[in-house]
Write a protein that holds these residues in place. Structure first.
Motif, short mmCIF file in Angstrom:
data_model
loop_
_atom_site.label_atom_id
_atom_site.label_comp_id
_atom_site.label_asym_id
_atom_site.label_seq_id
_atom_site.Cartn_x
_atom_site.Cartn_y
_atom_site.Cartn_z
N GLN A 247 7.77 8.04 -1.94
CA GLN A 247 6.98 7.06 -2.67
C GLN A 247 5.52 7.48 -2.82
O GLN A 247 4.71 6.76 -3.42
N GLY A 248 5.17 8.66 -2.31
CA GLY A 248 3.78 9.09 -2.34
C GLY A 248 3.00 8.44 -1.21
O GLY A 248 3.56 7.86 -0.28
N VAL A 249 1.67 8.54 -1.26
CA VAL A 249 0.81 7.91 -0.27
C VAL A 249 -0.04 6.87 -0.97
O VAL A 249 -0.32 6.99 -2.17
N PRO A 250 -0.46 5.82 -0.27
CA PRO A 250 -1.29 4.80 -0.93
C PRO A 250 -2.56 5.42 -1.50
O PRO A 250 -3.33 6.04 -0.76
N PRO A 251 -2.80 5.28 -2.79
CA PRO A 251 -3.99 5.91 -3.40
C PRO A 251 -5.27 5.21 -2.96
O PRO A 251 -5.30 3.98 -2.79
N ARG A 252 -6.29 5.99 -2.76
CA ARG A 252 -7.60 5.41 -2.46
C ARG A 252 -8.24 4.89 -3.73
O ARG A 252 -8.01 5.42 -4.82
#
Length: 261
Positions: free
Chosen positions: A21-26
């Motif tokens: 799912q990817g990483v939470p974007p900043r």
């Protein structure tokens, strides 16, 4: 040697680098502005840093990346400005990056099989990466290095195909041991393949390896060369051969944190 992450975002989801799912974007306001990055680089140059590498995420997904390269290439004391990229967007930017002052690129490439590439990257196209590599070569972004993370049972069958690229091209293919991360902890032991086994596979199928001179960049790779090869094969072994004691890198994260590793 300062490695700068210009973004935490990427257009791929490589098996060993990110969860599916990817990483939470900043948030945009939490990422360093280009002017802030330039300020840090000027300070670093004043302390004796002479090499800068732009990384990500994928650095080419950040808008205005050519402008940043141009800014940093003009900082007094910076003699080597390079970039690590997955290469899939490189064909659009290679010429502009070279004109702006980028010296060379490292391109991540784990397989030469299209289906396997799509599986490892979770949707990427091998043809885009290969086109990017060719564009970098034409633009003079050399010496051109290929970074390969070998995963047991996933792309370990590609070791010799990738090593053979050095027979026809003046490229430097480096095999990198898998690093343990938060999201690969459950399957890390099953995926890990030591460079000792990678080297053994190359010797078994392609012949002898002679020591080669280090390639510009002063990284931790140990280089060898196949008989008659134009390029070299490198081994980066952070797990089986710890090189922390001779590491010369400092990292700047996309949100402005300095890390020694």
């Amino acid at each position: 040697y300062l490695r700068i992450s210009v973004t935490d975002r990427c257009n791929l989801r490589c098996h060993y680098c990110m969860p599916p799912q990817g990483v939470p974007p900043r948030a945009h306001e939490d990422i360093l502005r280009y002017e802030e990055i330039e300020r840090v680089v000027r300070a670093a140059a004043g302390l004796g840093f002479s090499k800068i590498r732009l990384t990500g995420g994928e650095p080419l997904v950040r808008s205005g990346i050519v402008d940043l390269v141009r800014m940093l290439s003009q900082v007094p004391g910076i003699h080597d400005l390079s970039m690590t990229t997955n290469g899939t967007l490189l064909s659009r930017f290679a010429s502009s990056l070279a004109r702006a002052g980028l010296k060379r690129v490292n391109v991540s490439l784990d397989t030469l099989d299209e289906e396997e590439y799509a599986r490892i990257t979770r949707g990427g196209r091998l043809s885009d990466a290969l086109e990017g590599i060719e564009s970098a070569q034409r633009a003079g972004l050399t010496p051109l290095k290929i970074n390969t993370v070998v995963l047991r049972g996933l792309d370990d069958d590609q070791v010799c195909n990738l090593a053979s690229l050095t027979l026809q091209h003046d490229w430097h293919v480096r095999f990198i041991e898998l690093m343990p991360l938060r999201w690969n902890a459950q399957h890390y032991r099953a995926d890990f393949m030591s460079n000792e086994r990678v080297r053994a596979a190359i010797l078994r199928h392609l012949g002898t390896l002679a020591p080669a001179e280090s390639v510009p960049g002063n990284g931790p790779a140990r280089y060898c060369r196949l008989p008659g090869a134009l390029g070299t094969i490198g081994f980066i072994s952070p797990i089986s051969e710890h090189f922390c004691a001779r590491c010369n890198r400092l990292r700047l994260t996309a949100d402005g944190k300095l890390r020694p590793c």
